[in-house]
Scaffold this motif. Structure first.
Motif, PDB file in Angstrom:
ATOM      1  N   TYR A 143       4.771   1.934  -7.853  1.00 19.95           N
ATOM      2  CA  TYR A 143       3.813   2.998  -8.136  1.00 19.95           C
ATOM      3  C   TYR A 143       2.412   2.657  -7.647  1.00 19.95           C
ATOM      4  O   TYR A 143       1.939   1.525  -7.799  1.00 19.95           O
ATOM      5  CB  TYR A 143       3.739   3.256  -9.649  1.00 19.95           C
ATOM      6  CG  TYR A 143       4.954   3.951 -10.183  1.00 19.95           C
ATOM      7  CD1 TYR A 143       5.166   5.303  -9.949  1.00 19.95           C
ATOM      8  CD2 TYR A 143       5.911   3.242 -10.898  1.00 19.95           C
ATOM      9  CE1 TYR A 143       6.299   5.939 -10.428  1.00 19.95           C
ATOM     10  CE2 TYR A 143       7.044   3.871 -11.383  1.00 19.95           C
ATOM     11  CZ  TYR A 143       7.235   5.220 -11.141  1.00 19.95           C
ATOM     12  OH  TYR A 143       8.361   5.850 -11.610  1.00 19.95           O
ATOM     13  N   GLU A 144       1.766   3.678  -7.083  1.00 23.58           N
ATOM     14  CA  GLU A 144       0.342   3.630  -6.835  1.00 23.58           C
ATOM     15  C   GLU A 144      -0.347   4.413  -7.951  1.00 23.58           C
ATOM     16  O   GLU A 144       0.122   5.480  -8.347  1.00 23.58           O
ATOM     17  CB  GLU A 144       0.019   4.247  -5.474  1.00 23.58           C
ATOM     18  CG  GLU A 144       0.606   3.462  -4.307  1.00 23.58           C
ATOM     19  CD  GLU A 144       0.599   4.225  -3.005  1.00 23.58           C
ATOM     20  OE1 GLU A 144       0.917   3.609  -1.972  1.00 23.58           O
ATOM     21  OE2 GLU A 144       0.273   5.441  -3.013  1.00 23.58           O
ATOM     22  N   PHE A 145      -1.448   3.862  -8.460  1.00 25.61           N
ATOM     23  CA  PHE A 145      -2.171   4.544  -9.530  1.00 25.61           C
ATOM     24  C   PHE A 145      -3.637   4.172  -9.444  1.00 25.61           C
ATOM     25  O   PHE A 145      -3.995   3.058  -9.054  1.00 25.61           O
ATOM     26  CB  PHE A 145      -1.598   4.194 -10.906  1.00 25.61           C
ATOM     27  CG  PHE A 145      -1.576   2.718 -11.225  1.00 25.61           C
ATOM     28  CD1 PHE A 145      -2.548   2.145 -12.048  1.00 25.61           C
ATOM     29  CD2 PHE A 145      -0.569   1.894 -10.716  1.00 25.61           C
ATOM     30  CE1 PHE A 145      -2.521   0.789 -12.347  1.00 25.61           C
ATOM     31  CE2 PHE A 145      -0.540   0.541 -11.014  1.00 25.61           C
ATOM     32  CZ  PHE A 145      -1.515  -0.018 -11.830  1.00 25.61           C
ATOM     33  N   GLU A 212      -1.359  -0.865  -6.612  1.00 25.46           N
ATOM     34  CA  GLU A 212       0.079  -0.624  -6.447  1.00 25.46           C
ATOM     35  C   GLU A 212       0.844  -1.716  -7.163  1.00 25.46           C
ATOM     36  O   GLU A 212       0.552  -2.906  -6.999  1.00 25.46           O
ATOM     37  CB  GLU A 212       0.493  -0.596  -4.976  1.00 25.46           C
ATOM     38  CG  GLU A 212       1.998  -0.372  -4.798  1.00 25.46           C
ATOM     39  CD  GLU A 212       2.422  -0.196  -3.354  1.00 25.46           C
ATOM     40  OE1 GLU A 212       3.393  -0.881  -2.941  1.00 25.46           O
ATOM     41  OE2 GLU A 212       1.798   0.609  -2.639  1.00 25.46           O
ATOM     42  N   LYS A 231       4.735   3.187 -16.714  1.00 29.59           N
ATOM     43  CA  LYS A 231       3.767   4.276 -16.620  1.00 29.59           C
ATOM     44  C   LYS A 231       3.114   4.549 -17.974  1.00 29.59           C
ATOM     45  O   LYS A 231       1.895   4.749 -18.071  1.00 29.59           O
ATOM     46  CB  LYS A 231       4.450   5.544 -16.092  1.00 29.59           C
ATOM     47  CG  LYS A 231       4.829   5.487 -14.628  1.00 29.59           C
ATOM     48  CD  LYS A 231       5.498   6.768 -14.167  1.00 29.59           C
ATOM     49  CE  LYS A 231       4.570   7.956 -14.216  1.00 29.59           C
ATOM     50  NZ  LYS A 231       5.195   9.180 -13.689  1.00 29.59           N
ATOM     51  N   PHE A 247      -1.588   8.704 -12.853  1.00 31.71           N
ATOM     52  CA  PHE A 247      -0.453   8.743 -11.942  1.00 31.71           C
ATOM     53  C   PHE A 247      -0.310  10.130 -11.312  1.00 31.71           C
ATOM     54  O   PHE A 247       0.762  10.487 -10.834  1.00 31.71           O
ATOM     55  CB  PHE A 247       0.835   8.352 -12.683  1.00 31.71           C
ATOM     56  CG  PHE A 247       0.886   6.894 -13.070  1.00 31.71           C
ATOM     57  CD1 PHE A 247       1.559   5.980 -12.288  1.00 31.71           C
ATOM     58  CD2 PHE A 247       0.248   6.437 -14.218  1.00 31.71           C
ATOM     59  CE1 PHE A 247       1.606   4.633 -12.637  1.00 31.71           C
ATOM     60  CE2 PHE A 247       0.282   5.097 -14.582  1.00 31.71           C
ATOM     61  CZ  PHE A 247       0.971   4.191 -13.792  1.00 31.71           C
ATOM     62  N   GLN A 258      -0.780   9.430  -4.409  1.00 29.55           N
ATOM     63  CA  GLN A 258      -0.160   8.314  -5.122  1.00 29.55           C
ATOM     64  C   GLN A 258       1.356   8.477  -5.119  1.00 29.55           C
ATOM     65  O   GLN A 258       1.887   9.461  -5.624  1.00 29.55           O
ATOM     66  CB  GLN A 258      -0.695   8.250  -6.555  1.00 29.55           C
ATOM     67  CG  GLN A 258      -2.204   8.066  -6.574  1.00 29.55           C
ATOM     68  CD  GLN A 258      -2.759   8.024  -7.979  1.00 29.55           C
ATOM     69  OE1 GLN A 258      -3.339   7.044  -8.389  1.00 29.55           O
ATOM     70  NE2 GLN A 258      -2.607   9.093  -8.725  1.00 29.55           N
ATOM     71  N   SER A 259       2.017   7.497  -4.578  1.00 33.82           N
ATOM     72  CA  SER A 259       3.462   7.571  -4.406  1.00 33.82           C
ATOM     73  C   SER A 259       4.201   6.922  -5.564  1.00 33.82           C
ATOM     74  O   SER A 259       3.650   6.126  -6.324  1.00 33.82           O
ATOM     75  CB  SER A 259       3.866   6.882  -3.098  1.00 33.82           C
ATOM     76  OG  SER A 259       3.576   5.491  -3.174  1.00 33.82           O
ATOM     77  N   GLY A 260       5.478   7.280  -5.662  1.00 33.15           N
ATOM     78  CA  GLY A 260       6.407   6.628  -6.571  1.00 33.15           C
ATOM     79  C   GLY A 260       7.677   6.338  -5.794  1.00 33.15           C
ATOM     80  O   GLY A 260       8.671   7.034  -5.919  1.00 33.15           O
ATOM     81  N   SER A 356       6.610  11.099  -5.580  1.00 32.46           N
ATOM     82  CA  SER A 356       5.212  10.897  -5.958  1.00 32.46           C
ATOM     83  C   SER A 356       5.140  10.242  -7.331  1.00 32.46           C
ATOM     84  O   SER A 356       6.101  10.261  -8.099  1.00 32.46           O
ATOM     85  CB  SER A 356       4.442  12.221  -5.938  1.00 32.46           C
ATOM     86  OG  SER A 356       5.051  13.182  -6.765  1.00 32.46           O
ATOM     87  N   ALA A 357       3.983   9.677  -7.642  1.00 31.46           N
ATOM     88  CA  ALA A 357       3.829   8.908  -8.878  1.00 31.46           C
ATOM     89  C   ALA A 357       3.975   9.768 -10.115  1.00 31.46           C
ATOM     90  O   ALA A 357       4.241   9.257 -11.206  1.00 31.46           O
ATOM     91  CB  ALA A 357       2.470   8.208  -8.887  1.00 31.46           C
TER      92      ALA A 357
END
Length: 457
Positions: A143-145, A212, A231, A247, A258-260, A356-357
């Motif tokens: 995850y990107e946050f 990330e 999360k 997120f 922000q990806s997941g 996505s996140a």
């Protein structure tokens, strides 16, 4: 003395609570949006619930992320009276809670008729399908946050504008940043170890205050639990330190979304060997992995709502910002929706880069795994791999992804594959919740509309 990680059975769960002399235990389950809903439960009630289950109002399957009741659902609503639904506690999900010394949390899930819409139940259904086909699925989510020097009060006082990230500017993989903020990083890593969602890698991404985290690989069911807990408690840790973590798929038009991302692999249940690795083939892609990729590619437009479940998700899916725009695949290609990662018997896998996140980890993983299994089952073949920049190439019309949440919901509703994988009840209910989300958005006027139209039009 039992450790939380060693709890497996109902008796284990009772013993660890008794050993710690706890008067109450925390129990939570995940709703349609992946939000953990729960409560503290007395020891006596907890023990009884371990043996017999307990009841939880099914409204958590019938309201949105802001607790607003859906007006278009059939499985629960005013006409059903929002009854209690049976729930079971899962002893093996026992965790210590970071910053609550000695306290424990357990994950629960819906049973009975409500199980047909339970996100965790959907994932288990797909995992069991894979097991029936002779496979064990393994996954790792990353995850990107973004992190902000803000509180729930301050962001509201600011009207969610002019927010202050914990660090400025673009600085990916920065040793300076992770050294300056070392205390925060160590808290995140300590929490991940204590709560059993260990992080393999933690670094800055490109953007102000963005991190990330790559969570370690595990069996698919455990992997989704770990991602959902990460999360949840990443937000808790941030707020307990007068910060906030988001997120959201995209919080600013100036920075990447922000990806997941989901890494997936299959092993043969009988041998424990990789079902994806065949050194005799190009890039070591086995016949099974090729079919798996094809299923993911072909079903991506139909299942998009499960990976991109909010209005905001679609702000991320634009060219040039590290997010895919078509159902493409390539080998070690980060411009495609699916990235095949060649390796060994241990590491050969596929990365589902579309997610996505903001997606519900259980549903995103269920869709990514289910689509791949569907491809194996139907011996699908993928398109030619993309070499080079996928954004600059033309792709087949059937690989185009829906551009809005409404369109994605319609694709899901009419998908025979989705109904085969998840059942009619889930598909109809989840699609209805996404239609609601789109309609809620349409009721509001954006700042962009005011600035663009108020004076001039």
């Amino acid at each position: 003395m039992l450790n939380a990680k060693d709890v497996r059975t109902i008796e284990d769960a009772k013993n660890i609570v008794a050993e710690r002399n706890l008067s109450h235990v925390k129990v939570g389950l995940f709703d349609i949006d992946g939000i953990m809903r729960g409560k503290y439960m007395s020891k006596e009630k907890f023990f009884s619930s371990l043996d017999n289950g307990f009841a939880f109002c099914d409204v958590v399957l019938g309201w949105d992320s802001k607790d607003q009741l859906y007006d278009n659902g059939k499985m629960t609503g005013w006409d059903t009276g929002y009854p209690d639904a049976p729930v079971r506690i899962l002893p093996h999900t026992c965790r210590d809670i970071y910053d609550e010394p000695g306290q424990l949390i357990f994950i629960a899930e819906f049973t009975g008729t409500a199980a047909a819409a339970c996100p965790r139940g959907m994932l288990r259904k797909v995992i069991e399908k894979g097991q029936a086909m002779g496979f064990e699925a393994f996954a790792a989510l990353e995850y990107e946050f973004f992190m902000f020097d803000e509180t729930p009060e301050s962001i509201r006082e600011k009207g969610f504008r002019n927010l202050k990230p914990i660090s400025p500017d673009f600085f990916g993989y920065s040793v300076i940043r992770n050294s300056v903020h070392a205390e925060l990083y160590h808290k995140i890593m300590g929490m991940s170890e204590l709560m059993d969602f260990p992080i393999e890698g933690l670094h800055t991404e490109t953007g102000p205050g963005v991190l990330e985290a790559a969570i370690a690989v595990d069996g698919a069911e455990n992997a989704a639990d770990k991602a959902a807990l990460f999360k949840t408690f990443m937000k808790v840790l941030a707020q307990r330190n007068n910060m906030m973590a988001t997120f959201m798929a995209k919080w600013s038009g100036e920075y990447p979304g922000q990806s997941g991302h989901i890494h997936l692999s299959l092993k043969h249940a009988k041998t424990g060997k990789s079902a994806f690795y065949d050194p005799a083939n190009k890039h070591s892609i086995s016949k099974i992995q090729r079919h798996f990729i094809a299923g993911q590619q072909r079903l991506m437009p139909e299942l998009l709502a499960m990976f991109a479940p909010t209005i905001n998700s679609y702000s991320r899916l634009i060219p040039g910002f590290w997010a895919p725009t078509d159902a493409t695949w390539g080998v070690e290609n980060r411009t495609t929706a699916l990235r095949v990662i060649p390796g060994s018997d241990k590491s050969q896998r596929v990365e589902y880069r579309l997610g996505s996140a903001d997606a519900n980890p259980h549903l995103a993983l269920a869709a990514a795994l289910g689509a791949g299994l569907y491809g194996i089952e139907h011996q699908m073949e993928p398109d030619e791999e993309v070499i080079g920049n996928a954004y600059e190439q033309n792709h087949a019309a059937e690989l185009a992804l829906p551009r809005t949440l409404w369109d994605a919901a319609q694709k899901l509703k009419t998908s025979t594959a989705a109904r085969s994988l998840f059942g009619d009840t889930f598909v109809e209910h989840f699609a209805a919740t996404r239609e609601w989300e789109e309609r809620e958005f349409r009721r509001h006027i954006t700042d962009w509309e005011m600035e663009r139209y108020f004076e001039i039009i």
